[in-house]
Design an enzyme around this catalytic site. Structure first.
Site, PDB file in Angstrom:
ATOM      1  N   HIS A 251       0.820  -1.204   0.000  1.00 36.75           N
ATOM      2  CA  HIS A 251       0.000   0.000   0.000  1.00 36.75           C
ATOM      3  C   HIS A 251       0.851   1.251   0.000  1.00 36.75           C
ATOM      4  CE1 HIS A 251      -4.187  -1.458   1.137  1.00 36.75           C
ATOM      5  NE2 HIS A 251      -4.220  -0.847  -0.007  1.00 36.75           N
ATOM      6  N   ARG A 358      -9.806  -4.139 -13.402  1.00 35.69           N
ATOM      7  CA  ARG A 358      -9.611  -5.514 -12.921  1.00 35.69           C
ATOM      8  C   ARG A 358     -10.637  -5.783 -11.817  1.00 35.69           C
ATOM      9  NH1 ARG A 358      -3.822  -4.002 -13.874  1.00 35.69           N
ATOM     10  NH2 ARG A 358      -2.839  -5.712 -15.019  1.00 35.69           N
ATOM     11  N   GLU A 492      -4.300 -13.333 -24.304  1.00 39.23           N
ATOM     12  CA  GLU A 492      -3.186 -13.480 -23.362  1.00 39.23           C
ATOM     13  C   GLU A 492      -2.695 -14.914 -23.274  1.00 39.23           C
ATOM     14  OE1 GLU A 492      -4.380 -11.927 -19.551  1.00 39.23           O
ATOM     15  OE2 GLU A 492      -6.347 -12.837 -19.625  1.00 39.23           O
ATOM     16  N   ASP A 516       0.482 -11.763 -19.305  1.00 34.32           N
ATOM     17  CA  ASP A 516       0.289 -13.210 -19.367  1.00 34.32           C
ATOM     18  C   ASP A 516       0.780 -13.788 -20.680  1.00 34.32           C
ATOM     19  OD1 ASP A 516      -0.720 -14.168 -16.902  1.00 34.32           O
ATOM     20  OD2 ASP A 516      -2.549 -13.033 -17.259  1.00 34.32           O
ATOM     21  N   CYS A 563      -3.148  -3.905 -22.996  1.00 31.69           N
ATOM     22  CA  CYS A 563      -3.336  -3.382 -21.639  1.00 31.69           C
ATOM     23  C   CYS A 563      -2.373  -3.994 -20.621  1.00 31.69           C
ATOM     24  CB  CYS A 563      -4.786  -3.575 -21.190  1.00 31.69           C
ATOM     25  SG  CYS A 563      -5.299  -5.287 -21.155  1.00 31.69           S
TER      26      CYS A 563
HETATM   27  C1  PEP Z   1      -2.103  -9.097 -18.691  1.00 34.14           C
HETATM   28  O1  PEP Z   1      -2.032 -10.305 -18.484  1.00 34.14           O
HETATM   29  O2  PEP Z   1      -1.322  -8.492 -19.428  1.00 34.14           O
HETATM   30  C2  PEP Z   1      -3.139  -8.286 -18.035  1.00 34.14           C
HETATM   31  C3  PEP Z   1      -3.324  -7.023 -18.361  1.00 34.14           C
HETATM   32  O3  PEP Z   1      -3.867  -8.867 -17.056  1.00 34.14           O
HETATM   33  P1  PEP Z   1      -3.313  -9.171 -15.581  1.00 34.14           P
HETATM   34  O4  PEP Z   1      -1.998  -8.480 -15.422  1.00 34.14           O
HETATM   35  O5  PEP Z   1      -4.355  -8.683 -14.668  1.00 34.14           O
HETATM   36  O6  PEP Z   1      -3.186 -10.670 -15.605  1.00 34.14           O
HETATM   37 MG    MG Z   2      -3.690 -11.363 -17.569  1.00 40.81          MG
END
Ligand code: PEP
Ligand code: MG
Length: 643
Positions: A251, A358, A492, A516, A563
């Site tokens: 945090h 998320r 992903e 991912d 993203c």
């Molecule tokens: C990703 O996998 O790039 C993503 C944006 O999702 P997370 O990081 O929440 O797995």
């Molecule tokens: Mg992901």
């Protein structure tokens, strides 16, 4: 050697003149491999430095430096204010009490005062801080509530333990259960609990809480700097944060990021008590901390810090300008969030909306699945705050490294297991509740977009769309003209990239989750520090997958965004422009920097750099070329300290 780095040379001597035999050599190899680990650890924890100092008193005084995790980028120079634990819970002994009422009164008074502290701290937070960060103090107050911590401790006192011992016992019980959690974010909440416990204890011990003097440029240093300690520094005086414990997810790091204060976390092993009052430099780019810097180093960093300030001021001017290359290629920039981000902050950096919400984060902060109504309220707040800008809500992506405390999934290989859409399709009751909450939240606003995580093949998309249609149909009976939001899929998993065309035909948009995708393409666990050196989104295989994803989306006439963290990395952004991504989504701090890159790199030049990158095999070399390109364009300040 330790993790491919030379940590030392072992010299063996013998009196007799003879060659060493193979078994002796093998023994030395084994011995040095074992020692390397120990030496690396001693070096990282500062023990080695101390040994040098003891063994050679004549050692010339040089700037001591500590290495940690680069948690919040930036450069900070100031004087260390060491934040001590308010009271030592571990030191409290067990004692029986014969006068439970007195002990309860003592405890309640301390609890009251601690609550008052937190309220005062919260009131001193700057106005423009995101609501999510402010909400943290609400959580502290809930923990300190009479019906929460209070109740448990009082029961313990009634059972015969004195107040201090009762507090220690209850706090430690909770700390243990937090520390045992798999999820790093929740694990770090143990530090918050420890801090609150100490606060109450310090009031009980009637220790007068020493009022700290904060210099104009304060660098907070501590074994575990807490968000509360950070809020205690008067506004405008905090120059940096250095904490032995914690990581990017703590945090305190989240709060420091929101305040734009550089932070280095996890500087394991530093002896905090010796640092009070010392001059200190925090380099949040490289995770370096310099103590008692030499004149020369101080001068260098002072000018770097000045340049940084200038850079941030310059970037503010980009807020209302489009993210467009000089030769006219325009991209949309969005932000990623997991908490109900303050819309004002995102507008202040010029975000066009939310590219990734998320939704699992609010689920992780609770002790049971939130109800449909609770979710609706939460989603409505976010949609309302950003309206009319679009908000892409990702359906629950739990499992893997993001388990829910109340929905345990025990697996040998969680990243390859039951996670994301795989779970929600198997639990339509959970999925439908979330979809219904989203659709209801969208009534009257119509800026919702829904995104599906961890899709492995098109059939899963069909199943998810069927459930969405069902939720929509049910709700349409009560709500006329209920809008059906655009639906997207996250790319992903490598298989989804190969089937991106088929997936694109079924949905309205796609977004690459490069975090991912990199993990699965390279077979490198994104959370495993042993293989962290192999995890690189600039790996040519990842680049080729990204290009294929863009091409498949565009062939089907669909927009594609990215993203993952890569979208916020100035060097990678050059390649993403070249590939033709329509949008990028990242954290608020990165957005102005990424916009600056886009506004300065001709797409034609970016394409050349992409071509060059694809002819190289090593991701490190690719990064080097990109950083050099940024430097040549006058944008070097984005990838190192200074302007
Ligand atoms: C990703 O996998 O790039 C993503 C944006 O999702 P997370 O990081 O929440 O797995
Ligand atoms: Mg992901």
């Amino acid at each position: 050697m330790h993790q491919r780095e030379l940590v030392g040379v072992m010299i063996i001597q013998q009196q007799e003149q003879r060659g060493f035999d193979e078994s002796e050599e093998a023994f030395m190899v084994t011995l040095s491999a074992q020692m390397a680990g120990l030496i690396a650890h001693a070096s990282a924890t500062g023990v080695l430095n101390k040994l040098w100092a003891y063994s050679d008193k004549r050692v010339k005084k040089e700037t001591t430096h500590l290495k940690g995790i680069a948690a919040v980028p930036g450069v900070g120079i100031g004087h260390a204010v060491v934040v001590y634990p308010l009271a030592d819970l571990d030191a409290v002994p067990d004692k029986e009490t014969r006068n439970a009422d007195d002990e309860i009164a003592l405890f309640q008074q301390a609890l009251d005062t601690a609550r008052q502290d937190i309220r005062e701290l919260s009131a001193r937070l700057p106005e423009n801080l995101p609501t999510a960060e402010k909400a943290l103090f609400e959580v502290y107050l809930q923990i300190l509530d009479d019906n929460s911590l209070g109740k448990e401790v009082i029961q313990e006192i009634k059972d015969g333990q004195w107040a201090q011992g009762a507090l220690r016992k209850i706090i430690k019980q909770h700390i243990r259960s937090f520390e045992a959690m798999e999820d790093s974010y929740l694990r770090e909440r143990a530090d918050d609990l420890r801090d609150l416990g100490r606060r109450v204890l310090s009031h009980m011990q009637t220790q007068k809480h020493k009022t700290l003097q904060y210099p104009e440029q304060t660098v907070l240093v501590g074994e575990e700097v807490t968000a509360a300690a950070l809020a205690e520094v008067p506004e405008g005086q905090l120059a940096g944060v250095v904490s032995s414990r914690g990581s990017k997810n703590s945090h305190v790091a989240i709060l420091a990021r929101a305040l734009g204060v550089p932070a280095v976390m996890g500087t394991d092993g530093m002896s905090v008590s010796e640092l009070d009052g010392k001059e200190i430099i925090v380099d949040g780019y490289y995770g370096q901390v310099y103590l008692d810097p030499t004149q020369r180093l101080r001068k260098q960093y002072l000018s770097l810090a000045k340049e940084e300030q200038q850079l941030d001021a310059d970037l503010e001017q980009l807020r209302d300008l489009p993210a467009q290359t000089p030769d006219g290629y325009q991209v949309s920039l969005f932000i990623n969030t997991g908490l109900n981000e303050d819309a004002g902050l995102s507008s202040s950096v010029g975000a066009e909306g939310i590219g990734l919400f998320r939704t699992e984060v609010p689920f992780m902060l609770r002790d049971a699945f939130p109800s449909e109504e609770e979710q609706r309220v939460l989603y409505k707040q976010l949609l309302g705050a950003f309206h009319p800008r679009p908000v892409i809500m990702r359906t629950l992506d739990v499992g893997g490294d993001k388990p829910l405390p109340y929905f345990p999934v025990e697996e040998e290989n969680p990243s390859l297991g039951w996670r994301g859409l795989r779970i929600t399709l198997d639990h339509p009751e959970v999925f439908l509740v979330q979809l219904r909450a989203m659709l209801r939240a969208n009534i009257g606003l119509n800026n919702l977009r829904i995104m599906l995580p961890m899709v492995t093949h098109p059939g899963e998309v069909d199943d998810a769309l069927r459930l969405l249609a069902k939720a929509h149909k049910e709700l349409s009976e009560e709500h006329e003209d209920l809008p059906m939001p655009p639906v997207g899929v996250m790319l992903e998993v490598p298989s989804a990239v190969y089937q991106a065309g088929a997936i694109a035909q079924r949905v309205d948009f796609m977004s690459v989750g490069s975090n991912d995708l990199t993990q699965y393409l390279l077979a490198v666990d994104r959370n495993n520090s042993h293989v962290a050196n192999l995890y690189d989104s600039l790996h040519p295989a990842v680049l080729m997958a990204l290009m294929q994803a863009v091409q498949s989306a565009h062939t089907q006439g669909k927009q594609i965004s990215i993203c993952g963290e890569m979208a916020g990395d100035p060097a990678s952004v050059i390649l993403l422009i070249a590939m033709g991504f329509n949008a990028m989504s990242m954290n608020t701090t990165s957005l102005p920097r990424v916009k600056w890159v886009i506004r300065n790199v001709e797409r034609a030049h970016a394409k050349e750099l992409l071509k060059q990158a694809l002819s190289v095999e090593d991701p490190m070399v690719i990064r080097f070329h990109l950083e050099q390109a940024l430097e040549k364009l006058g944008l070097g300040g984005l990838v190192r300290a200074g302007k």
